[in-house]
Enzyme design. Structure first.
Site, short mmCIF file in Angstrom:
data_model
loop_
_atom_site.label_atom_id
_atom_site.label_comp_id
_atom_site.label_asym_id
_atom_site.label_seq_id
_atom_site.Cartn_x
_atom_site.Cartn_y
_atom_site.Cartn_z
N HIS A 35 98.03 16.88 46.43
CA HIS A 35 96.76 16.28 45.91
C HIS A 35 97.04 15.10 44.57
O HIS A 35 96.88 15.26 43.28
CB HIS A 35 95.99 17.22 45.18
CG HIS A 35 94.59 16.72 45.04
ND1 HIS A 35 93.50 17.51 45.20
CD2 HIS A 35 94.08 15.56 44.79
CE1 HIS A 35 92.45 16.79 44.96
NE2 HIS A 35 92.64 15.65 44.84
N GLU A 47 93.55 24.89 47.51
CA GLU A 47 94.70 24.24 46.72
C GLU A 47 95.06 25.09 45.40
O GLU A 47 94.34 25.69 44.75
CB GLU A 47 94.31 22.88 46.06
CG GLU A 47 94.26 21.81 47.13
CD GLU A 47 93.85 20.57 46.79
OE1 GLU A 47 93.94 20.32 45.74
OE2 GLU A 47 93.43 19.69 47.61
N ARG A 107 89.55 15.11 50.96
CA ARG A 107 89.33 16.32 50.40
C ARG A 107 89.62 17.52 51.49
O ARG A 107 89.34 17.11 52.77
CB ARG A 107 87.68 16.63 50.16
CG ARG A 107 87.08 16.07 48.79
CD ARG A 107 87.73 17.21 47.73
NE ARG A 107 87.45 16.65 46.46
CZ ARG A 107 88.04 15.67 45.78
NH1 ARG A 107 89.19 15.28 46.27
NH2 ARG A 107 87.72 15.29 44.50
N CYS A 124 93.36 11.86 52.57
CA CYS A 124 93.58 11.77 51.21
C CYS A 124 92.39 11.98 50.70
O CYS A 124 91.99 11.35 49.57
CB CYS A 124 94.13 10.58 50.82
SG CYS A 124 96.00 10.27 51.40
N ASP A 141 97.19 14.90 51.73
CA ASP A 141 97.15 15.15 50.32
C ASP A 141 96.30 16.09 49.70
O ASP A 141 96.47 16.43 48.61
CB ASP A 141 96.88 13.87 50.02
CG ASP A 141 96.82 13.57 48.31
OD1 ASP A 141 97.97 14.17 47.86
OD2 ASP A 141 96.08 13.30 47.40
N GLY A 167 96.90 11.76 45.25
CA GLY A 167 95.90 10.32 45.50
C GLY A 167 95.67 9.75 44.21
O GLY A 167 95.80 8.54 43.97
N ALA A 168 95.23 10.41 43.09
CA ALA A 168 94.75 9.86 41.68
C ALA A 168 96.03 9.69 40.90
O ALA A 168 95.66 9.20 39.63
CB ALA A 168 93.77 10.57 41.35
N LYS A 192 83.99 3.25 48.62
CA LYS A 192 85.07 2.26 47.83
C LYS A 192 86.36 2.55 48.17
O LYS A 192 87.32 1.59 48.34
CB LYS A 192 84.91 2.66 46.18
CG LYS A 192 83.59 2.68 45.63
CD LYS A 192 83.46 3.04 44.18
CE LYS A 192 83.37 4.54 43.96
NZ LYS A 192 82.13 5.15 44.76
N ILE A 193 87.07 3.78 48.51
CA ILE A 193 88.38 3.81 48.83
C ILE A 193 88.53 3.25 50.14
O ILE A 193 89.58 2.62 50.64
CB ILE A 193 88.97 5.21 48.69
CG1 ILE A 193 88.78 5.59 46.98
CG2 ILE A 193 90.30 5.59 49.11
CD1 ILE A 193 88.90 7.15 46.75
N ASP A 222 80.63 5.33 59.37
CA ASP A 222 79.85 5.81 58.21
C ASP A 222 78.32 5.54 58.68
O ASP A 222 78.02 4.51 58.31
CB ASP A 222 80.38 4.87 57.09
CG ASP A 222 79.76 5.16 55.67
OD1 ASP A 222 78.71 5.74 55.60
OD2 ASP A 222 80.60 5.12 54.88
#
Ligand SMILES: NC(=O)c1ccc[n+]([C@@H]2O[C@H](COP(=O)([O-])OP(=O)(O)OC[C@H]3O[C@@H](n4cnc5c(N)ncnc54)[C@H](O)[C@@H]3O)[C@@H](O)[C@H]2O)c1
Ligand SMILES: O=C(O)CC[C@@H](O)C(=O)O
Length: 526
Positions: free
Chosen positions: A278, A259, A230, A228, A254, A280-281, A149-150, A169
């Protein structure tokens, strides 16, 4: 009223939804030991990436029914441990897609134009236009690792900026990649030919340190890499060394192996690296989306409804689940029945989807059958989440078959259980789309709605046998609600199905098998 613990900051929109059905406690920043101490009181836990839900926490959560992750990645939840305990784990697969994609694009452009360092220098009072000469992304090659998706959204925007796109992929088709405008290549080629590489894959055993000293060595000295997705996908020590030694031009991260980021060589690298905590969201829009998405699912599960994005039960949309629900009830009832007829330890369950049902998804029906089958042993501990695992752990093999030509009923389901005490089969169908009917027991046709307490006999079809059984049950004060005989030939073998008002008192089953002509008798509770 149910109780929900929210242990990371989430948008108020989510709290408002949860409050419709539960008492909501927002308690963020808890240490693991503090969470373990209180989790036992809660029916649901809602988190973001800040809370690590370990096996210990799951085991302490004796009331937990659902864990909701307001975001995509569930790598901070021990999903297998939750599954074993029958706890649904849900996420928001799409709520922050755009936010994360835009963050990766922002990182790429910031890196190319040294925006963070240029900004800092102006704020320090400097006017340095030489140090911050950048590079254009137009006509450069972007390598997208993970075209989900991203990754797909990043690719679409990058294409509009005039970039050439490569993608790696292994789980998507060449056609799908071409639709997005990407050429699918292997990872080596992507590393060698890209000017920018952006990672959009989950962290799995296969992807941990997928970017390491060897893969970094394949990059052009002018190339830059962005993560961005994991932490842990890139080997951070190898990355720091590659930038310092000039083997690659830079990186933007990110997410980190640990963390919050602690002591790290990455901090010492100047303008060739950008680090964000972190984020991104972290857009207003994404936080509203994920909070609503996950809170709605927690609310539904607490109300006994299915979740739409559960990561540990079959991913079926609410419409499909709605349509299959009566058949899932049928499967569960038949599972309970065949498990009790088989008695002992079941080793093999054959699930046959017949007639119209043969074109349906079988997985939910198999799970519902197993839930019914295991109910005798596990009672309320077995549910749709853990039925498969519990069956596997007990060594129950499952075979699924289909017979679209079966025409007795529009759609019917046949379960056959083979165990240490023999093989039994039951078939059932829905009448008027809702009412469950048993249509066959051990190959003998019958047509009875199941009732809570039932007795089945295998006997010889002969005069007087029904009367004798009726008098015997009457003498023990057992009231028969209905009775039906299924036989293939007159005076041959037959099956009798009796619905009784109360559980059969102890010891009567043995008395029933003493009635001349009755070979076997079974009592079941559905
Ligand atoms: N930084 C943030 O705040 C933030 C926000 C949202 C999502 N994320 C992370 O971004 C990542 C991607 O999310 P998404 O929503 O696009 O997920 P997605 O499931 O839609 O896409 C992931 C893609 O990775 C591919 N993939 C899986 N294993 C692979 C492998 N070994 N090699 C190459 N490709 C592989 C899959 O086929 C899939 O197409 C996830 O790790 C997610 O947790 C981070
Ligand atoms: O909770 C966050 O802000 C991060 C979420 C992100 O990493 C995700 O996987 O969805």
């Amino acid at each position: 009223m149910s109780k929900v613990l929210v242990s990371d900051p989430i948008d108020q929109a989510g709290i408002d939804i949860l409050s419709q059905v539960a008492t909501v406690d927002v308690n963020t920043g808890l240490k693991p030991a503090e969470l373990i101490e209180i989790i036992g009181q809660y029916d649901a836990l809602m988190i973001r990436s800040g809370t690590r839900v370990t096996q210990e926490i799951i085991e302490a959560g004796t009331q937990l029914k659902i864990i909701g992750r307001a975001g995509v990645g569930v790598d901070n939840v021990d999903v297998p441990a939750a599954t074993r305990r029958g706890i649904v784990v849900v996420n928001s697969p799409e709520g922050n897609t755009i936010a994360a994609a835009e963050h990766a694009l922002a990182m790429m452009l910031s890196l190319s134009r040294h925006i963070p360092d240029a900004n800092a220098s102006v704020k320090r009072g400097e006017w340095d236009r030489k140090t911050f000469v950048g590079a254009e992304v137009y006509k450069k090659t972007l390598g997208v690792v993970g075209l989900g998706k991203i990754g797909s959204h990043v690719a679409a925007v990058a294409k509009a900026m005039g970039m050439k796109l490569l993608a790696y992929d292994p789980f998507i088709s060449t056609e799908r990649a071409e639709q997005i405008g990407c050429q699918l290549v292997d990872l080596d080629l992507l590393m060698q030919q890209s000017d920018y590489i952006t990672l959009h894959i989950p962290k799995t055993p296969e992807t941990t340190h997928i970017i390491n000293a060897t893969t970094l060595a394949k990059m052009k000295p002018t190339a830059r890499i962005i993560n961005c997705a994991r932490g842990g996908i890139i080997d951070e020590a190898a990355l720091a060394a590659a930038i310092k030694e000039g083997k690659i031009a830079g990186a933007a991260l990110d997410v980190f192996e640990s963390e919050p980021l602690g002591e790290s060589d990455l901090r010492a690298i100047g303008k060739d690296i950008i680090l964000t905590p972190h984020l991104g969201a972290s857009t207003t829009e994404a936080q509203v989306n994920v909070a609503i998405d996950v809170a709605e699912q927690i609310r539904d599960v607490l109300l006994g409804l299915p979740a739409r994005s559960a990561v540990n039960i079959p991913g079926l949309g609410p419409d499909v689940l709605e349509e299959l629900k009566p058949y899932m009830q049928l499967a569960e009832t038949l599972g309970k029945l065949v498990g009790q007829l088989a008695g002992g330890r079941v080793e093999l369950l054959t699930v046959r989807l017949q007639g119209e049902l043969a074109t349906n998804k079988s997985q939910p029906l198999v799970i519902a059958s197993l839930k019914g089958l295991l109910h005798q042993a596990l009672r309320e501990r077995v549910n749709y989440v853990n039925a498969n695992i519990e069956a596997k752990e007990r060594g129950i093999r499952v075979i699924e078959t289909r017979d679209a030509s079966a025409r007795d009923y529009a759609g019917s389901l046949r379960l056959e259980a083979t165990g240490t005490l023999g093989t039994h089969s039951v078939t059932g169908a829905l009448l008027g789309d809702k009412e469950i009917h048993l249509t066959d027991v051990d190959g003998f046709p019958i047509n009875v709605p199941p009732s809570k307490y039932m007795v089945f006999t295998l006997h010889r079809d002969m005069p007087g046998i029904i009367g004798k059984l009726g008098s015997l049950l009457g003498s023990f004060n057992v009231n028969i609600a209905s009775m039906q005989v299924g036989r293939k030939i007159v005076r041959g073998d037959a099956v009798m199905a009796l619905s009784i008002d109360d559980p059969l008192p102890d010891g009567i089953l043995a008395e029933i098998t003493k009635v001349p002509g009755i070979r076997d008798a079974y009592t079941v509770t559905l």
